[in-house]
Design a protein around this motif. Structure first.
Motif, PDB file in Angstrom:
ATOM      1  N   HIS A 117     -52.404 131.824  -6.428  1.00  0.00           N
ATOM      2  CA  HIS A 117     -51.220 131.555  -5.611  1.00  0.00           C
ATOM      3  C   HIS A 117     -50.146 132.612  -5.886  1.00  0.00           C
ATOM      4  CE1 HIS A 117     -47.411 129.635  -4.443  1.00  0.00           C
ATOM      5  NE2 HIS A 117     -48.132 129.192  -3.443  1.00  0.00           N
ATOM      6  N   SER A 118     -49.924 132.917  -7.139  1.00  0.00           N
ATOM      7  CA  SER A 118     -48.919 133.930  -7.500  1.00  0.00           C
ATOM      8  C   SER A 118     -49.295 135.304  -6.961  1.00  0.00           C
ATOM      9  CB  SER A 118     -48.767 133.999  -9.024  1.00  0.00           C
ATOM     10  OG  SER A 118     -48.293 132.776  -9.525  1.00  0.00           O
ATOM     11  N   ILE A 119     -50.556 135.667  -7.113  1.00  0.00           N
ATOM     12  CA  ILE A 119     -51.015 136.981  -6.636  1.00  0.00           C
ATOM     13  C   ILE A 119     -50.899 137.070  -5.121  1.00  0.00           C
ATOM     14  CG2 ILE A 119     -53.038 138.475  -6.405  1.00  0.00           C
ATOM     15  CD1 ILE A 119     -53.897 137.415  -9.216  1.00  0.00           C
ATOM     16  N   SER A 120     -51.394 136.048  -4.414  1.00  0.00           N
ATOM     17  CA  SER A 120     -51.328 136.101  -2.946  1.00  0.00           C
ATOM     18  C   SER A 120     -49.888 136.071  -2.466  1.00  0.00           C
ATOM     19  CB  SER A 120     -52.143 134.969  -2.315  1.00  0.00           C
ATOM     20  OG  SER A 120     -51.629 133.712  -2.657  1.00  0.00           O
ATOM     21  N   ALA A 121     -49.024 135.318  -3.146  1.00  0.00           N
ATOM     22  CA  ALA A 121     -47.607 135.277  -2.772  1.00  0.00           C
ATOM     23  C   ALA A 121     -46.979 136.654  -2.894  1.00  0.00           C
ATOM     24  CB  ALA A 121     -46.854 134.259  -3.621  1.00  0.00           C
ATOM     25  N   LEU A 122     -47.288 137.362  -3.971  1.00  0.00           N
ATOM     26  CA  LEU A 122     -46.755 138.724  -4.130  1.00  0.00           C
ATOM     27  C   LEU A 122     -47.197 139.628  -2.989  1.00  0.00           C
ATOM     28  CD1 LEU A 122     -47.199 139.371  -7.955  1.00  0.00           C
ATOM     29  CD2 LEU A 122     -45.047 139.241  -6.691  1.00  0.00           C
ATOM     30  N   PHE A 123     -48.486 139.586  -2.675  1.00  0.00           N
ATOM     31  CA  PHE A 123     -49.013 140.469  -1.638  1.00  0.00           C
ATOM     32  C   PHE A 123     -48.601 140.057  -0.231  1.00  0.00           C
ATOM     33  CE2 PHE A 123     -51.720 141.859  -5.091  1.00  0.00           C
ATOM     34  CZ  PHE A 123     -51.745 143.224  -4.877  1.00  0.00           C
ATOM     35  N   LEU A 124     -48.200 138.810  -0.049  1.00  0.00           N
ATOM     36  CA  LEU A 124     -47.733 138.362   1.261  1.00  0.00           C
ATOM     37  C   LEU A 124     -46.224 138.478   1.410  1.00  0.00           C
ATOM     38  CD1 LEU A 124     -49.952 135.187   1.765  1.00  0.00           C
ATOM     39  CD2 LEU A 124     -50.116 137.351   2.996  1.00  0.00           C
ATOM     40  N   PHE A 125     -45.482 138.037   0.397  1.00  0.00           N
ATOM     41  CA  PHE A 125     -44.039 137.931   0.544  1.00  0.00           C
ATOM     42  C   PHE A 125     -43.287 139.236   0.328  1.00  0.00           C
ATOM     43  CE2 PHE A 125     -45.021 133.368  -0.386  1.00  0.00           C
ATOM     44  CZ  PHE A 125     -44.821 132.954   0.918  1.00  0.00           C
ATOM     45  N   ILE A 126     -43.738 140.085  -0.557  1.00  0.00           N
ATOM     46  CA  ILE A 126     -43.022 141.349  -0.773  1.00  0.00           C
ATOM     47  C   ILE A 126     -43.007 142.191   0.501  1.00  0.00           C
ATOM     48  CG2 ILE A 126     -43.067 143.553  -2.017  1.00  0.00           C
ATOM     49  CD1 ILE A 126     -43.767 141.920  -4.550  1.00  0.00           C
ATOM     50  N   PRO A 127     -44.166 142.417   1.149  1.00  0.00           N
ATOM     51  CA  PRO A 127     -44.102 143.173   2.412  1.00  0.00           C
ATOM     52  C   PRO A 127     -43.301 142.457   3.500  1.00  0.00           C
ATOM     53  CG  PRO A 127     -46.339 143.132   1.583  1.00  0.00           C
ATOM     54  CD  PRO A 127     -45.552 142.161   0.752  1.00  0.00           C
ATOM     55  N   THR A 128     -43.414 141.132   3.535  1.00  0.00           N
ATOM     56  CA  THR A 128     -42.706 140.375   4.562  1.00  0.00           C
ATOM     57  C   THR A 128     -41.193 140.409   4.343  1.00  0.00           C
ATOM     58  OG1 THR A 128     -44.606 138.921   4.843  1.00  0.00           O
ATOM     59  CG2 THR A 128     -42.501 138.119   5.666  1.00  0.00           C
ATOM     60  N   LYS A 185     -57.366 124.621 -12.166  1.00  0.00           N
ATOM     61  CA  LYS A 185     -55.949 124.573 -11.793  1.00  0.00           C
ATOM     62  C   LYS A 185     -55.259 125.878 -12.166  1.00  0.00           C
ATOM     63  CE  LYS A 185     -55.354 119.595 -11.974  1.00  0.00           C
ATOM     64  NZ  LYS A 185     -54.611 118.467 -12.525  1.00  0.00           N
ATOM     65  N   GLU A 186     -55.643 126.460 -13.291  1.00  0.00           N
ATOM     66  CA  GLU A 186     -55.050 127.729 -13.731  1.00  0.00           C
ATOM     67  C   GLU A 186     -55.385 128.848 -12.753  1.00  0.00           C
ATOM     68  OE1 GLU A 186     -56.975 125.720 -15.796  1.00  0.00           O
ATOM     69  OE2 GLU A 186     -55.188 124.802 -16.688  1.00  0.00           O
ATOM     70  N   VAL A 205     -57.532 119.022  -1.090  1.00  0.00           N
ATOM     71  CA  VAL A 205     -58.638 119.981  -1.099  1.00  0.00           C
ATOM     72  C   VAL A 205     -58.659 120.738  -2.430  1.00  0.00           C
ATOM     73  CG1 VAL A 205     -59.685 121.970   0.060  1.00  0.00           C
ATOM     74  CG2 VAL A 205     -58.516 120.223   1.413  1.00  0.00           C
ATOM     75  N   GLN A 206     -57.494 121.119  -2.919  1.00  0.00           N
ATOM     76  CA  GLN A 206     -57.419 121.791  -4.221  1.00  0.00           C
ATOM     77  C   GLN A 206     -57.985 120.900  -5.318  1.00  0.00           C
ATOM     78  OE1 GLN A 206     -53.449 123.223  -5.063  1.00  0.00           O
ATOM     79  NE2 GLN A 206     -53.255 124.197  -3.064  1.00  0.00           N
ATOM     80  N   GLU A 207     -57.584 119.640  -5.322  1.00  0.00           N
ATOM     81  CA  GLU A 207     -58.058 118.715  -6.352  1.00  0.00           C
ATOM     82  C   GLU A 207     -59.569 118.523  -6.277  1.00  0.00           C
ATOM     83  OE1 GLU A 207     -55.633 115.241  -5.730  1.00  0.00           O
ATOM     84  OE2 GLU A 207     -53.839 116.247  -6.514  1.00  0.00           O
ATOM     85  N   ARG A 208     -60.104 118.384  -5.074  1.00  0.00           N
ATOM     86  CA  ARG A 208     -61.549 118.213  -4.914  1.00  0.00           C
ATOM     87  C   ARG A 208     -62.285 119.461  -5.386  1.00  0.00           C
ATOM     88  NH1 ARG A 208     -64.586 115.635  -0.812  1.00  0.00           N
ATOM     89  NH2 ARG A 208     -63.064 113.954  -1.002  1.00  0.00           N
ATOM     90  N   THR A 209     -61.743 120.616  -5.094  1.00  0.00           N
ATOM     91  CA  THR A 209     -62.379 121.865  -5.496  1.00  0.00           C
ATOM     92  C   THR A 209     -62.436 121.969  -7.024  1.00  0.00           C
ATOM     93  OG1 THR A 209     -61.559 122.889  -3.463  1.00  0.00           O
ATOM     94  CG2 THR A 209     -62.356 124.368  -5.159  1.00  0.00           C
ATOM     95  N   GLY A 251     -61.412 131.071  -3.747  1.00  0.00           N
ATOM     96  CA  GLY A 251     -60.409 132.003  -4.265  1.00  0.00           C
ATOM     97  C   GLY A 251     -59.059 131.857  -3.584  1.00  0.00           C
ATOM     98  N   MET A 252     -59.063 131.314  -2.387  1.00  0.00           N
ATOM     99  CA  MET A 252     -57.806 131.116  -1.658  1.00  0.00           C
ATOM    100  C   MET A 252     -57.501 129.634  -1.450  1.00  0.00           C
ATOM    101  SD  MET A 252     -56.337 134.000  -1.206  1.00  0.00           S
ATOM    102  CE  MET A 252     -55.194 133.984   0.169  1.00  0.00           C
ATOM    103  N   VAL A 253     -58.095 128.787  -2.277  1.00  0.00           N
ATOM    104  CA  VAL A 253     -57.834 127.353  -2.152  1.00  0.00           C
ATOM    105  C   VAL A 253     -56.359 127.056  -2.406  1.00  0.00           C
ATOM    106  CG1 VAL A 253     -58.335 126.608  -4.523  1.00  0.00           C
ATOM    107  CG2 VAL A 253     -58.855 125.096  -2.603  1.00  0.00           C
ATOM    108  N   CYS A 254     -55.641 128.000  -2.980  1.00  0.00           N
ATOM    109  CA  CYS A 254     -54.197 127.827  -3.191  1.00  0.00           C
ATOM    110  C   CYS A 254     -53.449 127.652  -1.868  1.00  0.00           C
ATOM    111  CB  CYS A 254     -53.621 129.011  -3.970  1.00  0.00           C
ATOM    112  SG  CYS A 254     -53.838 130.614  -3.173  1.00  0.00           S
TER     113      CYS A 254
END
Length: 164
Positions: free
Chosen positions: A59-70, A52-53, A40-44, A31-34
């Motif tokens: 990646h978009s979801i984790s970026a939102l939850f990481l970058f907005i607070p930061t 890939k989707e 590693v992503q390609e092998r997964t 779930g966090m291979v992004c």
């Protein structure tokens, strides 16, 4: 009091980062291979563990939850909670919070958790370890040590310009 607040906010942001990672791998580390390197992503994807989707979506979801607070939470805490005024107060407080986060991320998450536990191992990709190669680690250190103070300076400068 302010130094204690800054340290506490750095610890809170570090644990926020860890929480995002824990939630991200709760239904399987893929779930966090992004956050992994492309090989590693390609092998997964080849192994049928993800698509890939799904990688792009996670990646978009984790970026939102990481970058907005930061990017927004830290300046808000410094200026609204800590009551920073002017460039220097805002700059040093944001930089200190970001450096606490950087130390936690680079040492605890990258080196200890990802590098030395089984929690982040994706079956079928063990031959691609270490998941965070030395060159990538160096890039992350340099990026954080230069990028965060630069960002803090830009935000502190902008807020100072607008009278904060």
């Amino acid at each position: 009091m302010t130094i204690a607040m800054v340290i506490m906010e750095g610890i809170i942001m570090s644990f926020w980062l860890m929480l995002v990672c824990v939630v991200g791998i709760s239904n399987g580390v893929e779930g966090m291979v992004c956050l992994y390197e492309k090989d590693v992503q390609e092998r997964t994807v080849e192994l049928g563990l993800t698509t890939k989707e799904r990688i792009k979506r996670n990646h978009s979801i984790s970026a939102l939850f990481l970058f907005i607070p930061t990017l927004f939470g830290v300046p808000a805490a410094v200026y609204l909670i800590n009551g920073a005024h002017g460039f220097f107060e805002g700059f040093w407080q944001m930089t200190a919070i970001y450096m606490i986060m950087t130390l936690f991320d680079r040492i605890f998450i990258d080196i200890v958790w990802v590098g030395h536990t089984k929690a982040w191992i994706i079956p079928g990709t063990e031959d691609l370890r270490p998941y965070i190669p030395v060159k990538v680690q160096l890039g992350k250190w340099i990026g954080s040590l230069i990028g965060f103070p630069a960002f803090a300076a830009a935000v502190a400068g902008a807020l100072n310009y607008f009278g904060f």
